[in-house]
Design a protein around this motif. Structure first.
Motif, PDB file in Angstrom:
ATOM      1  N   SER A  65      48.019   2.851  69.166  1.00 23.42           N
ATOM      2  CA  SER A  65      48.579   3.120  70.485  1.00 23.42           C
ATOM      3  C   SER A  65      47.614   3.981  71.294  1.00 23.42           C
ATOM      4  O   SER A  65      46.676   4.570  70.745  1.00 23.42           O
TER       5      SER A  65
ATOM      6  N   SER B 174      46.843   7.012  74.402  1.00 23.76           N
ATOM      7  CA  SER B 174      47.355   8.312  74.795  1.00 23.76           C
ATOM      8  C   SER B 174      48.266   8.184  76.012  1.00 23.76           C
ATOM      9  O   SER B 174      48.016   7.378  76.914  1.00 23.76           O
ATOM     10  N   ASP B 175      49.314   8.988  76.037  1.00 27.55           N
ATOM     11  CA  ASP B 175      50.262   8.948  77.152  1.00 27.55           C
ATOM     12  C   ASP B 175      49.591   9.294  78.478  1.00 27.55           C
ATOM     13  O   ASP B 175      50.065   8.887  79.548  1.00 27.55           O
ATOM     14  N   GLN B 176      48.503  10.024  78.423  1.00 28.30           N
ATOM     15  CA  GLN B 176      47.789  10.424  79.646  1.00 28.30           C
ATOM     16  C   GLN B 176      46.836   9.328  80.142  1.00 28.30           C
ATOM     17  O   GLN B 176      46.157   9.513  81.150  1.00 28.30           O
ATOM     18  N   ALA B 177      46.767   8.205  79.427  1.00 30.07           N
ATOM     19  CA  ALA B 177      45.917   7.061  79.819  1.00 30.07           C
ATOM     20  C   ALA B 177      44.442   7.453  79.895  1.00 30.07           C
ATOM     21  O   ALA B 177      43.700   6.966  80.754  1.00 30.07           O
TER      22      ALA B 177
ATOM     23  N   ASN C 194      54.482   1.108  74.583  1.00 27.81           N
ATOM     24  CA  ASN C 194      53.386   2.035  74.823  1.00 27.81           C
ATOM     25  C   ASN C 194      52.379   1.483  75.816  1.00 27.81           C
ATOM     26  O   ASN C 194      52.017   2.138  76.791  1.00 27.81           O
ATOM     27  N   ASN C 195      51.884   0.267  75.570  1.00 22.07           N
ATOM     28  CA  ASN C 195      50.803  -0.273  76.389  1.00 22.07           C
ATOM     29  C   ASN C 195      51.164  -0.320  77.866  1.00 22.07           C
ATOM     30  O   ASN C 195      50.400   0.148  78.716  1.00 22.07           O
TER      31      ASN C 195
ATOM     32  N   VAL D 236      51.491   3.165  79.524  1.00 21.60           N
ATOM     33  CA  VAL D 236      50.200   3.844  79.663  1.00 21.60           C
ATOM     34  C   VAL D 236      49.357   3.181  80.742  1.00 21.60           C
ATOM     35  O   VAL D 236      48.722   3.867  81.562  1.00 21.60           O
TER      36      VAL D 236
ATOM     37  N   THR E 237      50.600   4.205  84.057  1.00 20.95           N
ATOM     38  CA  THR E 237      50.223   5.602  84.285  1.00 20.95           C
ATOM     39  C   THR E 237      48.781   5.682  84.779  1.00 20.95           C
ATOM     40  O   THR E 237      48.457   6.442  85.709  1.00 20.95           O
TER      41      THR E 237
END
Length: 397
Positions: free
Chosen positions: A261, A263-266, A299-300, A303, A306
């Motif tokens: 996966s 990172s949430d911060q892209a 997830n993809n 992100v 984002t």
């Protein structure tokens, strides 16, 4: 010295069809090729949706002039068929293909492991034949191409999971820009395999429905198969060949956040897009359309959106063509590069199918149906495991 790199040939085989034009017609008409598998043998064949090339192994091998008795696989056949289209489209002669200045950079994540049962038997000494022993590697299809066309230049095969063939394209343009090759044939291939189906199923990211990229109710991806190849050359060396597009920019970054996966911060998404835009000498506002990675996983899609929201002051129209063919893994970057070039050539943006409800929080949603548009720059995004993120920018010829 001029260093513009252009695309002078394209070839693809996908669930949408066996030619580039068949793929373009299906995209424009909004026809997906996601169905329950008819030819892929798996316990999941009747439970999940797949993007399956509508030909038996024997037919594909025969079309490609290959034989299962000699250890050739479905992966080999898909690659040979798409490669043959690309070099014929570019009108490359046997002498040009065999010239040491012609390179081949391909990609695959599965290779001959589509023969999963045979692999098990051979590795456990339960097989009477060794015909497939040389077919298991990700590079087996490339060796078939080397033998068939007498390729003597640099040859490499990349496996960075789902960004593999996008990275093949990126490395091809680098070879040309640095003078290591005059032309490079780039692309990738993957076929459906128990190995990948079981692997993605273990991650619990396969959808029992047709995938819904960027939809709030998305439930996962559909696996697909196919092959795509492009011929890259310096613009001044293209001569009388058709010029379909210029490869204007490229960028690759790895956020190394997690094995499967991003990172949430892209982090990787943003860096790859920034590098591509800078390489092209553009600003984000000049991107007219994005062929998004858009797998339909939780997830993809979150992100990627984002990243879009952070990178663009006004996010351009975007869509995921995986809603037509599924996720073709090592072939995805090449197929989607071809789709991006078709969009430029014909002034078409291909809608993201099955979309209904935007994801909360960002106020972004994909283009839901195909439409005509004046396009100058199209970005194509491909993201692989461990956050290996690649963005390519194509410019209208």
């Amino acid at each position: 010295m001029p260093t513009d790199v252009v695309v002078t040939g394209m070839g693809c085989v996908s669930p949408l069809g066996l030619t580039v034009e068949a793929n373009r017609q299906a995209l424009w008409q909004g026809r997906d090729a996601l169905n329950k598998a008819r030819r892929f043998k798996s316990r999941y064949a009747s439970l999940l949706y797949f993007g399956e090339v509508d030909q038996d192994d024997e037919v594909l091998l025969d079309r490609a002039g290959l034989s299962a008795s000699e250890g050739h696989t479905r992966t080999d056949a898909l690659a040979v068929l798409a490669f043959a289209q690309a070099v014929a489209d570019a009108r490359l002669s046997p002498a040009e293909l065999a010239d040491s200045s012609t390179a081949l950079i391909s990609a695959s994540t599965v290779g001959g492991m589509c023969m999963t049962n045979q692999l098990y038997k051979d590795s456990n000494l339960q097989s009477d034949t060794q015909a497939f022993l040389e077919s298991y590697s990700a590079s087996a299809h490339a060796m078939q191409l080397v033998k068939r066309y007498g390729i003597k230049g640099l040859v490499d095969v990349i496996n960075t999971a789902c960004s593999s063939s996008a990275n093949a394209i990126m490395n091809g343009v680098r070879l040309i820009r640095t003078g290591r090759a005059r032309r490079v044939i780039v692309g990738g291939v993957d076929s459906l395999s128990k190995y990948t189906v079981n692997g993605f199923n273990s991650l619990q990211i396969l959808s029992e429905e047709k995938c819904r990229p960027f939809d709030a109710q998305r439930k996962g991806l559909n696996l697909g198969e196919g092959a795509g190849f492009l011929v890259l050359e310096l613009a001044e060396l293209a001569g009388s060949r058709p010029v379909y597009a210029k490869l204007a920019g490229w960028g690759n970054a790895n956020d190394a956040f997690h094995t499967s996966s991003m990172s949430d911060q892209a982090t990787g998404v943003l860096r790859a897009m920034q590098m591509a835009v800078e390489e092209a000498g553009l600003i984000p506002a000049q991107i007219d359309y994005i062929n998004a990675h858009g797998t339909g996983t939780l997830n993809n899609d979150q992100v990627e959106l984002t990243g879009f929201a952070s990178f663009f002051e006004k996010v351009p129209p975007f869509a995921s063509t995986k809603s037509y063919v599924g996720h073709t893994l090592g072939a995805a970057g090449a197929l989607e590069a071809i789709y991006s070039i078709l969009a430029l050539m014909h002034g078409e943006m291909y809608g993201s199918l099955n979309f209904e409800t935007p994801i909360d929080g960002l106020g972004l949603h994909p283009l839901a149906s195909s439409r005509q548009a004046s396009l100058q720059y199209v970005m194509s995004n491909s993201y692989g495991f461990s956050g290996n993120c690649t963005s390519l920018i194509f410019e209208k010829a």
